[in-house]
Design an enzyme around this catalytic site. Structure first.
Site, PDB file in Angstrom:
ATOM      1  N   THR A  13       0.887  -1.126  -0.039  1.00  0.00           N
ATOM      2  CA  THR A  13       0.176   0.061  -0.060  1.00  0.00           C
ATOM      3  C   THR A  13       0.854   1.443  -0.119  1.00  0.00           C
ATOM      4  O   THR A  13       2.184   1.239   0.449  1.00  0.00           O
ATOM      5  CB  THR A  13      -0.963   0.172   1.126  1.00  0.00           C
ATOM      6  OG1 THR A  13      -0.290   0.039   2.375  1.00  0.00           O
ATOM      7  CG2 THR A  13      -1.767  -1.147   1.143  1.00  0.00           C
ATOM      8  N   SER A  15       2.393   3.035  -2.496  1.00  0.00           N
ATOM      9  CA  SER A  15       3.663   2.576  -2.921  1.00  0.00           C
ATOM     10  C   SER A  15       4.087   3.179  -4.283  1.00  0.00           C
ATOM     11  O   SER A  15       4.674   2.631  -5.203  1.00  0.00           O
ATOM     12  CB  SER A  15       3.802   0.834  -3.233  1.00  0.00           C
ATOM     13  OG  SER A  15       2.500   0.484  -3.873  1.00  0.00           O
ATOM     14  N   ILE A  19       9.281   4.921   0.270  1.00  0.00           N
ATOM     15  CA  ILE A  19       9.666   3.726   0.933  1.00  0.00           C
ATOM     16  C   ILE A  19       8.813   2.649   0.270  1.00  0.00           C
ATOM     17  O   ILE A  19       9.281   1.558  -0.292  1.00  0.00           O
ATOM     18  CB  ILE A  19       9.530   3.548   2.386  1.00  0.00           C
ATOM     19  CG1 ILE A  19      10.755   4.517   2.994  1.00  0.00           C
ATOM     20  CG2 ILE A  19       9.555   2.190   2.946  1.00  0.00           C
ATOM     21  CD1 ILE A  19      10.339   4.691   4.494  1.00  0.00           C
ATOM     22  N   GLY A  20       7.509   2.808  -0.092  1.00  0.00           N
ATOM     23  CA  GLY A  20       6.468   1.772  -0.509  1.00  0.00           C
ATOM     24  C   GLY A  20       7.048   1.524  -1.962  1.00  0.00           C
ATOM     25  O   GLY A  20       6.864   0.474  -2.300  1.00  0.00           O
ATOM     26  N   TYR A 155       0.781  11.056  15.849  1.00  0.00           N
ATOM     27  CA  TYR A 155       1.505  10.147  14.993  1.00  0.00           C
ATOM     28  C   TYR A 155       2.156   9.161  15.706  1.00  0.00           C
ATOM     29  O   TYR A 155       2.037   7.874  15.466  1.00  0.00           O
ATOM     30  CB  TYR A 155       2.679  10.981  14.234  1.00  0.00           C
ATOM     31  CG  TYR A 155       3.499  10.064  13.247  1.00  0.00           C
ATOM     32  CD1 TYR A 155       2.989   9.398  11.884  1.00  0.00           C
ATOM     33  CD2 TYR A 155       4.856   9.888  13.432  1.00  0.00           C
ATOM     34  CE1 TYR A 155       3.836   8.802  11.283  1.00  0.00           C
ATOM     35  CE2 TYR A 155       5.535   9.098  12.799  1.00  0.00           C
ATOM     36  CZ  TYR A 155       4.990   8.513  11.550  1.00  0.00           C
ATOM     37  OH  TYR A 155       5.985   7.675  11.027  1.00  0.00           O
TER      38      TYR A 155
END
Length: 265
Positions: A13, A15, A19-20, A155
Site C-alpha cells: 500500500t 507504493s 519507501i513503498g 503520529y
C-alpha cells in the site's frame, strides 16, 4: 543468500513513491508479482510506467484507492483478482502539530489511515494465507513508535499501536505458516523528506544526503550511523522479512533506524 519469490503475489500500500515504491522494486527484483497502490490515477500511472520500464518482464499492476476509510479499503479489495501472499501495510500520514491543537478529527484521521487500514486489509487477506499455509504481513511502523516525538504525539501513538497490532496478530496466527512483523524506519531520505528540504537544498546547494546528516545530528543525535537511511536500505529489511528465508521471524519489531532508539533490544 538468494531470495526467490517466484509465484508470490504482494500488495504494497502507498507504493507510488518513497519507501513503498522501493519495497515494490525489491519484491519485483526477487520475482514476486506486485500490486502497487496510490490515492490518485496520476500517481499510480506514473509509478506503473516507471516500474514497467525497469521490469519489462515483471508482473506489476496498480490499484487506485484512498485507504483513509473503510470504503477506500473495500474499493482496493474489490480490485484484487488473485490471492495475496504478502501484505505490506505501508499507508500512513504524518506531520507535526502541537498536542493542544490536535483536535478529535485529526486524531481520527490518523487512526483510520495509519492503523485501521492495516487492520481492515489484514482481516480481509490473511484467511486465504492461512488456508494456503503460507503468508507474510508487514506493518511499516517507525522509530517514533518507541521514541515518541513531542511535536507529533498523534503520529507516535498510531505507530505504537501498529506494534501492538503486529504482535497480537502474529500470536493469533501462530502455527499457520503466516508471519506478522513490524519494520521501524528512522530518518529516511524519502520523497517526503526531499519535499521538506527542497527549498533549503536550492538555497544552499547542499545535497539531500548532506542536509539529512545535519538533520540527524541535530534532531536524532543518538543515531549510530549518523545519517539518514536510504529508501532502499529500509526496503531491503522489508523484502527479507517478506521472504521464505524469514520463516522463523514473527511477532518482531525490526528497527532500521540507524540506532536512533537507544536500546539494546
Amino acid at each position: 543468500m538468494k531470495i526467490d519469490m517466484q509465484g508470490k503475489t504482494a500488495l504494497v500500500t502507498a507504493s507510488t513513491g518513497g519507501i513503498g515504491y522501493a519495497i515494490a522494486q525489491g519484491l519485483l527484483d526477487c520475482g514476486a508479482e506486485v500490486l502497487i497502490n496510490g490515492r490518485s490515477d496520476s500517481s499510480v500511472a506514473r509509478a506503473l510506467a516507471s516500474l514497467r520500464t525497469q521490469y519489462p518482464d515483471g508482473g506489476v499492476k496498480g490499484i487506485v484507492a484512498d485507504l483513509s476509510d473503510a470504503n477506500g479499503v473495500n474499493r482496493l479489495l474489490e480490485q484484487i483478482e488473485t490471492p495475496v501472499d504478502i501484505l505490506v501495510n505501508n499507508a500512513g500520514i504524518y506531520g507535526p502539530l502541537d498536542f493542544y491543537a490536535t483536535e478529535d478529527a485529526i486524531w481520527e484521521q490518523y487512526w483510520q489511515t495509519n492503523v485501521m487500514s492495516g487492520i481492515r486489509l489484514s482481516r480481509a487477506l490473511t484467511p486465504a494465507m492461512v488456508e494456503a499455509g503460507w503468508g507474510r504481513v508487514v506493518f511499516i511502523s517507525s522509530e517514533s513508535a518507541l521514541n515518541i516525538p513531542s511535536d507529533m504525539i498523534h503520529y507516535g501513538v498510531t505507530k505504537t499501536a501498529q506494534l501492538s497490532l503486529s504482535r497480537g496478530l502474529a500470536k493469533r496466527l501462530a502455527g499457520t505458516g503466516v508471519t506478522v512483523n513490524s519494520v521501524l524506519p528512522g530518518p529516511t531520505i524519502s520523497d517526503g523528506f526531499k519535499a521538506m528540504f527542497e527549498q533549503q537544498a536550492k538555497e544552499t546547494g547542499q545535497t539531500y544526503e548532506q542536509l539529512g546528516k545535519a538533520f540527524v545530528m541535530a534532531q536524532r543525535p543518538s543515531s549510530v550511523i549518523q545519517r539518514p537511511a536510504s529508501v532502499e536500505e529500509v526496503a531491503n529489511m522489508v523484502v527479507y522479512v517478506c521472504s521464505p528465508l524469514a520463516s522463523a521471524t514473527s511477532g518482531a519489531a525490526l528497527r532500521v533506524d540507524g540506532g536512533v532508539v537507544d536500546d539494546i533490544v
